[in-house]
Structure formats: C-alpha cells, structure tokens
Design a protein around this motif. Structure first.
Motif, PDB file in Angstrom:
ATOM      1  N   PHE A  50      -6.811   2.233  15.363  1.00  0.00           N
ATOM      2  CA  PHE A  50      -5.637   1.420  15.056  1.00  0.00           C
ATOM      3  C   PHE A  50      -4.791   1.230  16.311  1.00  0.00           C
ATOM      4  N   ASP A  51      -4.082   0.128  16.351  1.00  0.00           N
ATOM      5  CA  ASP A  51      -3.217  -0.177  17.485  1.00  0.00           C
ATOM      6  C   ASP A  51      -1.834   0.416  17.244  1.00  0.00           C
ATOM      7  N   ASN A  52      -1.542   1.530  17.929  1.00  0.00           N
ATOM      8  CA  ASN A  52      -0.237   2.169  17.855  1.00  0.00           C
ATOM      9  C   ASN A  52       0.185   2.454  16.409  1.00  0.00           C
ATOM     10  N   PRO A  53      -0.579   3.289  15.678  1.00  0.00           N
ATOM     11  CA  PRO A  53      -0.232   3.590  14.284  1.00  0.00           C
ATOM     12  C   PRO A  53       1.099   4.329  14.181  1.00  0.00           C
ATOM     13  N   THR A  54       1.805   4.113  13.101  1.00  0.00           N
ATOM     14  CA  THR A  54       3.096   4.756  12.883  1.00  0.00           C
ATOM     15  C   THR A  54       2.895   6.233  12.544  1.00  0.00           C
ATOM     16  N   PRO A  55       3.928   7.048  12.741  1.00  0.00           N
ATOM     17  CA  PRO A  55       3.834   8.458  12.321  1.00  0.00           C
ATOM     18  C   PRO A  55       3.515   8.583  10.832  1.00  0.00           C
ATOM     19  N   PHE A  56       4.037   7.651  10.021  1.00  0.00           N
ATOM     20  CA  PHE A  56       3.763   7.679   8.578  1.00  0.00           C
ATOM     21  C   PHE A  56       2.270   7.513   8.311  1.00  0.00           C
ATOM     22  N   PRO A  82       8.733   6.758  -0.372  1.00  0.00           N
ATOM     23  CA  PRO A  82      10.088   6.446  -0.845  1.00  0.00           C
ATOM     24  C   PRO A  82      10.458   4.987  -0.614  1.00  0.00           C
ATOM     25  N   LYS A  83       9.905   4.410   0.471  1.00  0.00           N
ATOM     26  CA  LYS A  83      10.122   3.001   0.774  1.00  0.00           C
ATOM     27  C   LYS A  83       8.790   2.397   1.204  1.00  0.00           C
ATOM     28  N   GLY A  84       8.539   1.170   0.816  1.00  0.00           N
ATOM     29  CA  GLY A  84       7.304   0.521   1.233  1.00  0.00           C
ATOM     30  C   GLY A  84       6.116   0.924   0.392  1.00  0.00           C
ATOM     31  N   THR A  85       4.922   0.713   0.944  1.00  0.00           N
ATOM     32  CA  THR A  85       3.670   0.949   0.235  1.00  0.00           C
ATOM     33  C   THR A  85       3.089   2.299   0.626  1.00  0.00           C
ATOM     34  N   PRO A  86       2.622   3.105  -0.340  1.00  0.00           N
ATOM     35  CA  PRO A  86       2.011   4.398  -0.005  1.00  0.00           C
ATOM     36  C   PRO A  86       0.821   4.234   0.936  1.00  0.00           C
ATOM     37  N   ALA A  87       0.647   5.187   1.824  1.00  0.00           N
ATOM     38  CA  ALA A  87      -0.450   5.116   2.793  1.00  0.00           C
ATOM     39  C   ALA A  87      -1.803   5.050   2.110  1.00  0.00           C
ATOM     40  N   GLY A 128       8.418  -1.488  17.067  1.00  0.00           N
ATOM     41  CA  GLY A 128       7.561  -0.982  18.136  1.00  0.00           C
ATOM     42  C   GLY A 128       6.143  -0.678  17.709  1.00  0.00           C
ATOM     43  N   TYR A 129       5.881  -0.663  16.401  1.00  0.00           N
ATOM     44  CA  TYR A 129       4.546  -0.385  15.897  1.00  0.00           C
ATOM     45  C   TYR A 129       3.820  -1.653  15.463  1.00  0.00           C
ATOM     46  N   GLY A 130       4.431  -2.806  15.750  1.00  0.00           N
ATOM     47  CA  GLY A 130       3.780  -4.067  15.411  1.00  0.00           C
ATOM     48  C   GLY A 130       3.974  -4.506  13.981  1.00  0.00           C
ATOM     49  N   ASN A 131       4.863  -3.837  13.254  1.00  0.00           N
ATOM     50  CA  ASN A 131       5.133  -4.192  11.860  1.00  0.00           C
ATOM     51  C   ASN A 131       6.478  -4.889  11.741  1.00  0.00           C
ATOM     52  N   MET A 132       6.633  -5.633  10.671  1.00  0.00           N
ATOM     53  CA  MET A 132       7.901  -6.320  10.455  1.00  0.00           C
ATOM     54  C   MET A 132       9.003  -5.299  10.170  1.00  0.00           C
ATOM     55  N   SER A 133      10.166  -5.525  10.749  1.00  0.00           N
ATOM     56  CA  SER A 133      11.298  -4.627  10.587  1.00  0.00           C
ATOM     57  C   SER A 133      11.642  -4.420   9.112  1.00  0.00           C
ATOM     58  N   GLN A 134      11.720  -3.147   8.709  1.00  0.00           N
ATOM     59  CA  GLN A 134      12.095  -2.835   7.335  1.00  0.00           C
ATOM     60  C   GLN A 134      13.503  -3.331   7.036  1.00  0.00           C
ATOM     61  N   GLY A 135      14.375  -3.279   8.051  1.00  0.00           N
ATOM     62  CA  GLY A 135      15.736  -3.766   7.861  1.00  0.00           C
ATOM     63  C   GLY A 135      15.780  -5.243   7.527  1.00  0.00           C
ATOM     64  N   GLN A 136      14.936  -6.041   8.202  1.00  0.00           N
ATOM     65  CA  GLN A 136      14.911  -7.475   7.917  1.00  0.00           C
ATOM     66  C   GLN A 136      14.310  -7.756   6.548  1.00  0.00           C
ATOM     67  N   ILE A 137      13.301  -6.986   6.167  1.00  0.00           N
ATOM     68  CA  ILE A 137      12.717  -7.160   4.841  1.00  0.00           C
ATOM     69  C   ILE A 137      13.772  -6.925   3.761  1.00  0.00           C
ATOM     70  N   ILE A 138      14.539  -5.833   3.916  1.00  0.00           N
ATOM     71  CA  ILE A 138      15.592  -5.534   2.940  1.00  0.00           C
ATOM     72  C   ILE A 138      16.646  -6.631   2.946  1.00  0.00           C
ATOM     73  N   GLN A 139      16.963  -7.132   4.128  1.00  0.00           N
ATOM     74  CA  GLN A 139      17.953  -8.216   4.224  1.00  0.00           C
ATOM     75  C   GLN A 139      17.478  -9.454   3.474  1.00  0.00           C
ATOM     76  N   ILE A 140      16.214  -9.802   3.633  1.00  0.00           N
ATOM     77  CA  ILE A 140      15.651 -10.968   2.944  1.00  0.00           C
ATOM     78  C   ILE A 140      15.714 -10.784   1.429  1.00  0.00           C
TER      79      ILE A 140
END
Length: 247
Positions: A50-56, A82-87, A128-140
C-alpha cells in the motif's frame, strides 16, 4: 479471519512425560506467538503493497489468543470504527479482490446520490495519507443536512454567514450542492461554490463500485510465518514447559 494451525503431535510427542495441562499450555504458547508474529508480518506487508497506509490500516489486524482449553489462535480484522468504515470492511477487496463496499459517508449521501459511489474531485482536500480529509467529509454531510445526528447539521449562524459572503449556490442553502446531469437528471457529484462564478467539483458520483485486484495476500503471509517460525517457536514452548516441570 485466518486460523493458525501447526502439527501439534510433534509437541505432544516431545512432552510425553509431562502432564496433559503442561502440553496444552505449551501448545497455546506456541500458537499465540505465531499469531502475534503473523500480525507483525501483515503490517510489514501492508507497508510494501500500500502507498503510505494510515496507522488505522496498519493496526487493522489483531490476534485472538488460543487457550489451553481451546487450541486455536485466530487473526482477525477489526470490524468496528468510531468514525468511517471498519478496516475489516475496506480491506476485503484488497485481500479477496472484487468490488469495495459503500463507505459510511457514501451511505449517508445515498438520499442525494441515489446510492452511488463517490471519488474525490479537484476540490477535495487530501490528507498526508492520500485520503480525503475527514473534516471536509463531515462539513459536506453537515452542510447538506444528512448527518446521522440532526443536531450536527449546519447551524443557522453558518447559513447566515455564507449568505453574507455570497457563497450560497443557486437552488441550495449553502456553498455545497449536488450537481445533476442535464440529460437524465442523474446526480453527478458534490460541488462547492468558492466565490462568484467559481465552482469546483469536490466529489464525483459513479454508479458502479470501484473494483480491486488482490494486493494483500493475507493467507500467504500467515502461512509463510508458520512455515518459517513454527519449529523454533515449538522448540521454545517445549523448553519452557520442561523447565517449568523441573522447578
């Protein structure tokens, strides 16, 4: 889920002079050590494929320990977030191949998107992990008033501020709005009004699920660990059991 299995007859033969309880203790020790080593090996493999996987993501797997009365150690992916999709959900296509499931925010947008999938557009903020910002998703979700908790939807104070800034899109209440195909009216994505005459696509809707090839060969990784490490781990288990018996 993957279950660790080794030939425990070898352990039992080596411990023939010990009690049944000692044999089971040694067997559980060996299985649990192999399971933990397999989790570490999966983390290393994810860093490679994977390309720069998140700690999660790197902490997606855990081992459920064997016990003397239940000689089976399993490696499982976490099925809660708690937030998002389970691994355990979003890694399935990477492990088995095929289509990925809808993410939580895609399910929340379903009343507006018609149940389509979403991919980032030029206006998406990427972390920094190549994913869409969780903050922006919540804002939308908040601005479009589709939060699971209605109290978290956009506040009147925010709406008034956007109106003063002239950042309310035509036919919408906020700067975010759903774009539609002029021909068939199909929702095409989420767009944001940045200023007068300036609109950027933030999310594009696609009717079909993104499909993936197998990238994380979980079974191969675990089987490799067992093949390489089992003899040494079982020898260690036997040594510990014998030493304990002669104390």
């Amino acid at each position: 889920m993957f279950t660790i299995k080794v030939d425990m007859k070898k352990v039992q033969n080596s411990l023939s002079d010990l009690s049944d309880h000692a044999i089971k203790d040694a067997s559980a020790f060996a299985l649990n050590k192999l399971a933990k080593q397999s989790v570490f090996a999966l983390q290393a493999e994810m860093k490679d494929v994977f390309d720069n996987p998140t700690p999660f993501t790197l902490n997606a797997f855990y081992s459920k320990p064997a016990k003397p009365n239940n000689l089976a150690a399993t490696i499982q992916a976490k099925d809660y977030a708690p937030k998002g999709t389970p691994a355990g959900e979003y890694l399935k296509p990477q492990i088995f191949g095929g289509d990925r499931p809808l993410k939580k925010f895609e399910k929340a947008l379903a009343p507006l998107s018609g149940g389509q999938y979403a991919v980032p557009g030029p206006g998406a903020r990427i972390n920094g992990y190549g994913n869409m910002s969780q903050g922006q998703i919540i804002q939308i979700l908040s601005r479009l008033q589709v939060m699971r908790d209605p109290s978290q939807n956009v506040a009147v104070k925010t709406l008034n501020r956007l109106r003063k800034q002239k950042k309310v899109a035509r036919g919408a209440q906020t700067d975010y709005f759903v774009g539609r195909d002029k021909g068939n009216g199909r929702p095409t994505g989420i767009y944001q009004l940045m200023g007068k005459g300036r609109v950027v696509p933030v999310l594009f809707f696609i009717p079909r699920a993104p499909s993936y090839h197998v990238r994380l060969k979980m079974q191969d990784v675990v089987e490799d660990v067992v093949a390489r490490k089992a003899p040494g781990v079982m020898a260690e288990a036997i040594g510990k059991a014998v030493a304990k018996a002669f104390k």
